[in-house]
Design a protein around this motif. Structure first.
Motif, PDB file in Angstrom:
ATOM      1  N   TRP A  30     -46.251  29.507   2.427  1.00 47.67           N
ATOM      2  CA  TRP A  30     -45.619  28.999   1.210  1.00 47.67           C
ATOM      3  C   TRP A  30     -44.530  27.975   1.546  1.00 47.67           C
ATOM      4  O   TRP A  30     -44.081  27.222   0.674  1.00 47.67           O
ATOM      5  CB  TRP A  30     -45.007  30.154   0.408  1.00 47.67           C
ATOM      6  N   LEU A  31     -44.114  27.935   2.812  1.00 42.90           N
ATOM      7  CA  LEU A  31     -43.037  27.041   3.220  1.00 42.90           C
ATOM      8  C   LEU A  31     -43.558  25.721   3.779  1.00 42.90           C
ATOM      9  O   LEU A  31     -42.802  24.967   4.395  1.00 42.90           O
ATOM     10  CB  LEU A  31     -42.162  27.730   4.275  1.00 42.90           C
ATOM     11  N   LEU A  32     -44.831  25.426   3.573  1.00 41.64           N
ATOM     12  CA  LEU A  32     -45.416  24.202   4.115  1.00 41.64           C
ATOM     13  C   LEU A  32     -44.662  22.923   3.723  1.00 41.64           C
ATOM     14  O   LEU A  32     -44.494  22.024   4.556  1.00 41.64           O
ATOM     15  CB  LEU A  32     -46.883  24.093   3.706  1.00 41.64           C
ATOM     16  N   PRO A  33     -44.194  22.782   2.471  1.00 42.26           N
ATOM     17  CA  PRO A  33     -43.422  21.573   2.147  1.00 42.26           C
ATOM     18  C   PRO A  33     -42.192  21.403   3.028  1.00 42.26           C
ATOM     19  O   PRO A  33     -41.866  20.290   3.446  1.00 42.26           O
ATOM     20  CB  PRO A  33     -43.048  21.772   0.671  1.00 42.26           C
ATOM     21  N   LEU A  34     -41.511  22.513   3.327  1.00 42.47           N
ATOM     22  CA  LEU A  34     -40.358  22.446   4.224  1.00 42.47           C
ATOM     23  C   LEU A  34     -40.795  22.104   5.638  1.00 42.47           C
ATOM     24  O   LEU A  34     -40.078  21.424   6.383  1.00 42.47           O
ATOM     25  CB  LEU A  34     -39.595  23.773   4.203  1.00 42.47           C
ATOM     26  N   ASN A  35     -41.979  22.602   6.019  1.00 39.54           N
ATOM     27  CA  ASN A  35     -42.519  22.292   7.341  1.00 39.54           C
ATOM     28  C   ASN A  35     -42.713  20.794   7.515  1.00 39.54           C
ATOM     29  O   ASN A  35     -42.347  20.205   8.530  1.00 39.54           O
ATOM     30  CB  ASN A  35     -43.831  23.047   7.541  1.00 39.54           C
ATOM     31  N   TRP A  36     -43.294  20.142   6.505  1.00 40.39           N
ATOM     32  CA  TRP A  36     -43.529  18.702   6.581  1.00 40.39           C
ATOM     33  C   TRP A  36     -42.202  17.946   6.686  1.00 40.39           C
ATOM     34  O   TRP A  36     -42.101  16.977   7.438  1.00 40.39           O
ATOM     35  CB  TRP A  36     -44.311  18.237   5.348  1.00 40.39           C
ATOM     36  N   LEU A  37     -41.200  18.408   5.930  1.00 40.10           N
ATOM     37  CA  LEU A  37     -39.886  17.774   6.002  1.00 40.10           C
ATOM     38  C   LEU A  37     -39.278  17.953   7.392  1.00 40.10           C
ATOM     39  O   LEU A  37     -38.706  17.008   7.961  1.00 40.10           O
ATOM     40  CB  LEU A  37     -38.965  18.364   4.930  1.00 40.10           C
ATOM     41  N   PHE A  38     -39.404  19.166   7.957  1.00 39.18           N
ATOM     42  CA  PHE A  38     -38.863  19.434   9.291  1.00 39.18           C
ATOM     43  C   PHE A  38     -39.520  18.534  10.335  1.00 39.18           C
ATOM     44  O   PHE A  38     -38.840  17.953  11.184  1.00 39.18           O
ATOM     45  CB  PHE A  38     -39.075  20.905   9.662  1.00 39.18           C
ATOM     46  N   VAL A  39     -40.843  18.424  10.268  1.00 39.79           N
ATOM     47  CA  VAL A  39     -41.565  17.598  11.239  1.00 39.79           C
ATOM     48  C   VAL A  39     -41.106  16.148  11.151  1.00 39.79           C
ATOM     49  O   VAL A  39     -40.881  15.479  12.170  1.00 39.79           O
ATOM     50  CB  VAL A  39     -43.083  17.715  11.005  1.00 39.79           C
ATOM     51  N   ASN A 183     -48.156  31.772  15.570  1.00 40.92           N
ATOM     52  CA  ASN A 183     -49.216  31.261  14.695  1.00 40.92           C
ATOM     53  C   ASN A 183     -49.506  29.774  14.920  1.00 40.92           C
ATOM     54  O   ASN A 183     -50.378  29.203  14.265  1.00 40.92           O
ATOM     55  CB  ASN A 183     -48.877  31.528  13.223  1.00 40.92           C
ATOM     56  N   GLY A 184     -48.747  29.139  15.819  1.00 39.77           N
ATOM     57  CA  GLY A 184     -49.014  27.746  16.172  1.00 39.77           C
ATOM     58  C   GLY A 184     -48.424  26.709  15.249  1.00 39.77           C
ATOM     59  O   GLY A 184     -48.588  25.506  15.479  1.00 39.77           O
ATOM     60  N   TRP A 185     -47.700  27.138  14.198  1.00 40.65           N
ATOM     61  CA  TRP A 185     -47.116  26.200  13.237  1.00 40.65           C
ATOM     62  C   TRP A 185     -45.697  25.832  13.642  1.00 40.65           C
ATOM     63  O   TRP A 185     -44.995  26.582  14.318  1.00 40.65           O
ATOM     64  CB  TRP A 185     -47.085  26.811  11.835  1.00 40.65           C
ATOM     65  N   ARG A 186     -45.261  24.656  13.173  1.00 41.84           N
ATOM     66  CA  ARG A 186     -43.869  24.228  13.349  1.00 41.84           C
ATOM     67  C   ARG A 186     -42.987  24.980  12.349  1.00 41.84           C
ATOM     68  O   ARG A 186     -43.451  25.529  11.351  1.00 41.84           O
ATOM     69  CB  ARG A 186     -43.748  22.711  13.109  1.00 41.84           C
ATOM     70  N   LEU A 187     -41.672  24.956  12.616  1.00 35.84           N
ATOM     71  CA  LEU A 187     -40.700  25.577  11.715  1.00 35.84           C
ATOM     72  C   LEU A 187     -40.774  24.965  10.311  1.00 35.84           C
ATOM     73  O   LEU A 187     -41.047  23.776  10.178  1.00 35.84           O
ATOM     74  CB  LEU A 187     -39.290  25.375  12.272  1.00 35.84           C
ATOM     75  N   PRO A 188     -40.513  25.759   9.263  1.00 32.54           N
ATOM     76  CA  PRO A 188     -40.265  27.202   9.254  1.00 32.54           C
ATOM     77  C   PRO A 188     -41.534  28.042   9.057  1.00 32.54           C
ATOM     78  O   PRO A 188     -41.438  29.259   8.966  1.00 32.54           O
ATOM     79  CB  PRO A 188     -39.329  27.360   8.054  1.00 32.54           C
ATOM     80  N   VAL A 189     -42.707  27.402   8.967  1.00 33.24           N
ATOM     81  CA  VAL A 189     -43.954  28.164   8.800  1.00 33.24           C
ATOM     82  C   VAL A 189     -44.255  28.972  10.049  1.00 33.24           C
ATOM     83  O   VAL A 189     -44.764  30.090   9.989  1.00 33.24           O
ATOM     84  CB  VAL A 189     -45.127  27.215   8.466  1.00 33.24           C
ATOM     85  N   GLY A 190     -43.944  28.399  11.209  1.00 32.99           N
ATOM     86  CA  GLY A 190     -44.162  29.065  12.479  1.00 32.99           C
ATOM     87  C   GLY A 190     -42.947  28.933  13.375  1.00 32.99           C
ATOM     88  O   GLY A 190     -41.915  28.394  12.971  1.00 32.99           O
ATOM     89  N   PRO A 191     -43.043  29.381  14.624  1.00 36.00           N
ATOM     90  CA  PRO A 191     -41.869  29.412  15.495  1.00 36.00           C
ATOM     91  C   PRO A 191     -41.653  28.153  16.334  1.00 36.00           C
ATOM     92  O   PRO A 191     -40.709  28.104  17.124  1.00 36.00           O
ATOM     93  CB  PRO A 191     -42.191  30.585  16.417  1.00 36.00           C
ATOM     94  N   LEU A 192     -42.494  27.124  16.173  1.00 38.23           N
ATOM     95  CA  LEU A 192     -42.439  25.990  17.082  1.00 38.23           C
ATOM     96  C   LEU A 192     -41.389  24.957  16.685  1.00 38.23           C
ATOM     97  O   LEU A 192     -41.376  24.469  15.551  1.00 38.23           O
ATOM     98  CB  LEU A 192     -43.812  25.309  17.170  1.00 38.23           C
TER      99      LEU A 192
END
Length: 354
Positions: A30-39, A183-192
């Protein structure tokens, strides 16, 4: 063999996130939008620092870090590197952020009377185990210069993989062999903190206690320099006296205390030693107080060495810590030696041209 977490520690936010990232939960999607912003922001920050702010010191810099949130085993590796460097005639020094500490001044050079509340638990543990110069501070360039003033000819930057302002000559990434990249995802969806492909650009990927079928999601093992590392227990030390004791003198059932990124790893180590630990896990870098270690039994308490530096002032007679050491294959040390010699030669050549 049983292990259990303290009920009052199970709901800490840090553990909730780590369990989600490494345990297969899907609610973080559910945090994918934040993930894109973080990346986007992380990529922009990296570009700007590398282009305009990075500074290279005259002394060779070895960065030891990770691309994921949560403990991976960096501290034992740094200690092993420091000891190897000392044995081979170098004068290493360690740069650290000093997370969890509040020093009177920065950059802060650790002294024999420094405390974990000043320096942070990991820098203090490194200092006490290696007796080399350790400096903490947010400005790693200033810390490095202070170490150069102390006569250090090799600098190791603890957890500095994403601190691009400090130029580096060797990069070593550490990965937890049990949890991998989650899980291989970047923050905050995953730990990377950075993409998995970042591991292709470092000099070595050191994997802490990998299983036989260890693999990293989306990465072919042949695409990076893989080095297995094992953490070997050395001895049990009594906190009050500093004396080593034989594990056989303690009962099998013990309280295991771990304020580290992956407490289960510590529990597994104790089980391998023949103990039946009741695991009491705390957040990483937890600032311990005596009431934290009051349990409804009189069993011995065994903790990590990193936690012990924060508990000595109120240690009880039946409290112990487990000292450990990192073991790496001889092929790594041979390659590391050759790489370091090339780096030193390149640095000398550049200094002569100036």
């Amino acid at each position: 063999m049983r292990s259990q977490s303290s009920p009052d520690k199970q709901n800490n936010p840090q553990r909730t996130w780590l369990d989600a990232w490494y345990g297969g939960s899907r609610w973080t999607l559910w945090l994918l939008p934040l993930n894109w912003l973080f990346v986007l922001l992380a990529g922009l920050r990296r570009f700007m620092i590398l282009r305009y702010q990075q500074k290279t010191l005259p002394t060779p810099v070895i960065v030891v870090g990770n691309i994921s949130v949560g403990g991976t085993g960096k501290t034992p590796l740094i200690i092993a590197l420091v000891r190897w460097l000392k044995q081979n005639g170098y004068t290493p020094g360690v740069i650290s952020r000093g997370y969890g500490g509040k020093a009177p001044v920065y950059p802060y050079l650790l002294r024999p009377d420094s405390t974990a509340s000043e320096a942070g638990d990991e820098p203090l543990a490194i200092f006490q185990q290696t007796n080399v110069s350790v400096v903490v501070g947010a400005d790693r360039i200033a810390s490095g210069k202070l170490l150069e003033d102390q006569g250090c000819d090799i600098l190791l930057s603890d957890d500095g993989l994403q601190h691009y302002r400090l130029g580096r000559d060797i990069e070593i990434a550490v990965v937890d062999g049990l949890r991998g990249l989650g899980n291989g995802w970047r923050l905050p969806v995953g730990p990377l903190r950075e993409p998995a492909t970042r591991l292709k650009t470092v000099d070595w990927v050191v994997v802490n206690s990998p299983s036989e079928n260890f693999e990293l999601k989306s990465l072919d093992r042949a695409s990076f320099f893989y080095v297995p590392m094992s953490i070997r227990p050395v001895e049990l030390i009594e906190l009050q006296t500093g004396k080593a004791i034989a594990p056989s003198t303690l009962p099998k059932r013990v309280n295991a205390v771990a304020g580290i990124g992956n407490p289960q790893r510590f529990c597994n180590t104790l089980q391998d030693m023949g103990f039946d630990p009741a695991l009491h896990s705390f957040p990483d870098h937890h600032s311990f107080a005596s009431e934290d270690l009051v349990f409804p039994n009189s069993l011995p308490v065994i903790m990590t060495e990193k936690d012990a530096v924060k508990c000595r002032d109120f240690a009880q007679a039946n409290w112990f810590y487990l000292s450990v050491c990192a073991e790496l294959p001889e092929s790594f040390w041979s390659a590391f030696s050759q790489k370091l010699e090339r780096v030193i030669g390149h640095k000398k050549s550049r200094s002569l041209l100036k």
